[in-house]
Design a protein around this motif. Structure first.
Motif, PDB file in Angstrom:
ATOM      1  N   ARG A  40      47.728  44.927  30.943  1.00 17.39           N
ATOM      2  CA  ARG A  40      46.314  44.648  30.668  1.00 17.39           C
ATOM      3  C   ARG A  40      45.520  44.222  31.903  1.00 17.39           C
ATOM      4  O   ARG A  40      44.314  44.439  31.959  1.00 17.39           O
ATOM      5  CB  ARG A  40      46.188  43.571  29.589  1.00 17.39           C
ATOM      6  N   ASN A  41      46.168  43.617  32.868  1.00 10.80           N
ATOM      7  CA  ASN A  41      45.449  43.142  34.049  1.00 10.80           C
ATOM      8  C   ASN A  41      45.489  44.148  35.204  1.00 10.80           C
ATOM      9  O   ASN A  41      45.114  43.822  36.328  1.00 10.80           O
ATOM     10  CB  ASN A  41      46.017  41.802  34.514  1.00 10.80           C
ATOM     11  N   TYR A  79      40.333  37.215  30.230  1.00  8.53           N
ATOM     12  CA  TYR A  79      38.975  37.530  30.717  1.00  8.53           C
ATOM     13  C   TYR A  79      38.518  38.887  30.186  1.00  8.53           C
ATOM     14  O   TYR A  79      38.012  39.720  30.934  1.00  8.53           O
ATOM     15  CB  TYR A  79      38.948  37.547  32.250  1.00  8.53           C
ATOM     16  N   ARG A  80      38.709  39.118  28.927  1.00 10.37           N
ATOM     17  CA  ARG A  80      38.366  40.414  28.343  1.00 10.37           C
ATOM     18  C   ARG A  80      36.863  40.659  28.448  1.00 10.37           C
ATOM     19  O   ARG A  80      36.049  39.841  28.001  1.00 10.37           O
ATOM     20  CB  ARG A  80      38.804  40.468  26.885  1.00 10.37           C
ATOM     21  N   SER A 126      37.449  44.713  31.866  1.00 11.80           N
ATOM     22  CA  SER A 126      38.775  44.103  31.958  1.00 11.80           C
ATOM     23  C   SER A 126      39.368  43.995  30.559  1.00 11.80           C
ATOM     24  O   SER A 126      38.667  43.624  29.613  1.00 11.80           O
ATOM     25  CB  SER A 126      38.694  42.711  32.594  1.00 11.80           C
ATOM     26  N   SER A 162      44.182  46.900  37.518  1.00 10.53           N
ATOM     27  CA  SER A 162      42.837  47.343  37.896  1.00 10.53           C
ATOM     28  C   SER A 162      42.640  48.838  37.703  1.00 10.53           C
ATOM     29  O   SER A 162      41.499  49.318  37.617  1.00 10.53           O
ATOM     30  CB  SER A 162      42.551  46.973  39.356  1.00 10.53           C
ATOM     31  N   ASP A 190      42.233  42.192  30.323  1.00  8.05           N
ATOM     32  CA  ASP A 190      43.020  40.966  30.451  1.00  8.05           C
ATOM     33  C   ASP A 190      42.643  40.031  29.300  1.00  8.05           C
ATOM     34  O   ASP A 190      41.466  39.739  29.072  1.00  8.05           O
ATOM     35  CB  ASP A 190      42.719  40.299  31.798  1.00  8.05           C
TER      36      ASP A 190
END
Length: 237
Positions: free
Chosen positions: A47-48, A202-203, A197, A50, A199
């Motif tokens: 998910r994180n 920090y979606r 993002s 880039s 993540d």
């Protein structure tokens, strides 16, 4: 440009839009962010990573071949001994869509097709419980963008649905990146469907412009009823 089509078929599908804990609705068609999430899972991106946001550059279109029906799931969630919450989650049942993603980077499209055939992580259509109904049906097209491909691609609804639709021709809704449908009627619509993002800490999802159009296709299961006009009344004597 090279384009890859993906037939999305599952007992249940869901494509979350603006939602709260208590009520989670679904779009009536696959969102670009959901498809990018599936492609990222196939590629093995976490998910994180880039590189997920880089897939926003893919050209995207989706055609609603079999709309399906909305089903609401009632749930009671308990995470503390005295704390309970009632939630509702919407799903699309018996729906079929054809998604097309394209890029001038032909190698990327080939890589995505291989990844979908041999995914690194489990594939799901929207929420994690919504797994595809068998292996994905994939097709490659050269020198055509997603809109051009879906304008002519054979109707992909279930056989029973095509037989049930007693029309020789059908009109299917197609939604695409606004720049791919610049000559369509109506102004583009802004939808919250661009991944910034995924993540979980920090979606972030941004906006992108989409346009709608209709595609006319032949129904190969349509049978004309031939009614005879010639008769001989003397046969009854």
């Amino acid at each position: 440009m090279k384009t890859l089509t993906i037939r999305l078929n599952a007992p249940l599908q869901s494509f979350g839009n603006e939602a709260t804990f208590a009520r989670r609705t679904t779009w009536k068609y696959p969102s670009k962010s959901a498809v990018i999430g599936m492609l990222s899972a196939a590629m093995g991106y976490r998910r994180n990573n880039s590189r997920i946001a880089d897939l926003n550059r893919l050209k995207f279109a989706v055609r609603i071949d079999q709309p399906g029906q909305t089903m609401t799931d009632y749930q009671t969630v308990e995470w503390k001994s005295d704390t309970r919450k009632i939630t509702y989650r919407d799903y699309l049942q018996d729906a079929i869509f054809v998604v097309a993603v394209g890029s001038e980077d032909e190698r990327l499209i080939d890589t995505l097709r291989t990844a979908l055939r041999h995914p690194k992580f489990q594939l799901f259509i929207g929420r994690r419980a919504n797994t595809p109904a068998g292996p994905l049906q994939l097709y490659l097209f050269n020198h055509q963008n997603p809109v051009q491909v879906l304008t002519d691609f054979k109707w992909q609804a279930s056989e029973w649905f095509r037989k049930k639709t007693k029309k020789e021709f059908v009109s299917l809704e197609m939604i695409a990146d606004a720049e791919l449908l610049s000559d369509s009627n109506g102004d583009p619509e802004l939808v919250k469907d661009r991944i910034i993002s995924l993540d979980q800490r920090y979606r972030q999802i941004g906006f992108r412009a989409v346009s709608h159009t209709q595609v006319q296709l032949n129904n190969d299961k349509f049978k004309k009823q031939i009614v005879g006009t010639e008769h001989d009344v003397m046969n009854f004597l």
